[in-house]
Design a protein around this motif. Structure first.
Motif, short mmCIF file in Angstrom:
data_model
loop_
_atom_site.label_atom_id
_atom_site.label_comp_id
_atom_site.label_asym_id
_atom_site.label_seq_id
_atom_site.Cartn_x
_atom_site.Cartn_y
_atom_site.Cartn_z
N VAL A 1 0.82 -1.21 0.00
CA VAL A 1 0.00 0.00 0.00
C VAL A 1 0.86 1.26 0.00
O VAL A 1 0.49 2.27 -0.60
CB VAL A 1 -0.97 -0.01 1.21
CG1 VAL A 1 -0.21 0.05 2.54
CG2 VAL A 1 -1.95 1.16 1.12
N LEU B 1 -8.83 2.76 0.16
CA LEU B 1 -7.88 2.32 -0.85
C LEU B 1 -8.55 2.07 -2.19
O LEU B 1 -7.97 2.32 -3.24
CB LEU B 1 -7.15 1.06 -0.37
CG LEU B 1 -6.14 1.30 0.76
CD1 LEU B 1 -5.66 -0.02 1.34
CD2 LEU B 1 -4.96 2.12 0.25
N LEU C 1 -8.73 -6.17 -0.93
CA LEU C 1 -7.89 -6.02 0.26
C LEU C 1 -8.24 -7.05 1.34
O LEU C 1 -9.38 -7.11 1.80
CB LEU C 1 -8.04 -4.61 0.82
CG LEU C 1 -7.17 -4.28 2.03
CD1 LEU C 1 -5.71 -4.17 1.63
CD2 LEU C 1 -7.64 -2.99 2.69
#
Length: 215
Positions: free
Chosen positions: A70, A124, A107
């Motif tokens: 990330v 995200l 994720l």
């Protein structure tokens, strides 16, 4: 699950309460604090004692800036968007595609209690959409219209209400000489938004449609 909670937060403190929520949801055992300490002890054996720092109210993982996918992704997003604004489209494409390559699926999808990660996952995912937007902008700048049309067809299956994707696809079709298909794309966008939201496309998309119709 404990390791995932520490990795998701990076070097930030993860409180005992947060770890208990991740591990046991709404039903933590009375011995949850002791159980967490045991899990941390096992992790330290695997990772090295210095990697997990004990703080008064919880724990934090010590990691290097490029150890988390990330972090690489977010750094590439910032750099890629800057390159687009500078008109360095070729470099932007390479940077943004490298960032997107960090994604290999939803994720933490293989972990139970996915609701515990909902906030991080949503944040995200929105950044991933922004990265795709920026990549398509760079591809448009390079004149790679067929690439934009093809890739956005796939992304619009996942995000059928995302107006920026529709606009970029219309631009690619129009600039490649397929004005009638660009107009058809607008009608597809309008139909999707009417069916799902009961709304008309926004002013930006309507204005783009008008400009394409007028040539």
């Amino acid at each position: 699950m404990l390791l995932a909670a520490l990795i998701v937060e990076g070097e930030h403190l993860v409180t005992q309460e947060r770890l208990a929520d991740v591990l046991w949801s709404e039903n933590p055992p009375s011995s949850s604090v002791k159980n967490i300490q045991t899990h941390v002890c096992h992790l330290r054996t695997l990772l090295g004692r210095e990697r997990i720092e004990r703080r008064p109210t919880g724990y934090a993982l010590k990691i290097a800036p490029d150890e988390r996918d990330v972090d690489v992704f977010e750094q590439q997003l910032r750099q890629g968007r800057l390159l687009v604004t500078q008109g360095r489209f070729k470099d932007a494409c390479a940077t943004l595609r490298h960032g997107l390559a960090q994604w290999r699926g939803p994720l933490l999808a293989d972990l139970p209690n996915r609701e515990a990660w909902r906030g991080q996952a949503n944040r995200l995912e929105s950044q991933k959409v922004l990265m795709i937007e920026s990549l398509m902008e760079a591809e448009l700048g390079l004149g790679h219209y067929e690439t934009v049309v093809e890739e956005l067809s796939l992304h619009l299956e996942m995000h059928p209400l995302h107006e920026r994707f529709w606009a970029q696809r219309m631009l690619a079709l129009s600039r490649s000489g397929n004005r009638s298909f660009a107009v058809m794309t607008y009608q597809q966008a309008r139909q999707a938004m009417n069916q799902e939201l009961g709304l008309e496309p926004g002013p930006e998309l309507r204005h783009l449609h008008q400009k394409i119709v007028q040539g």
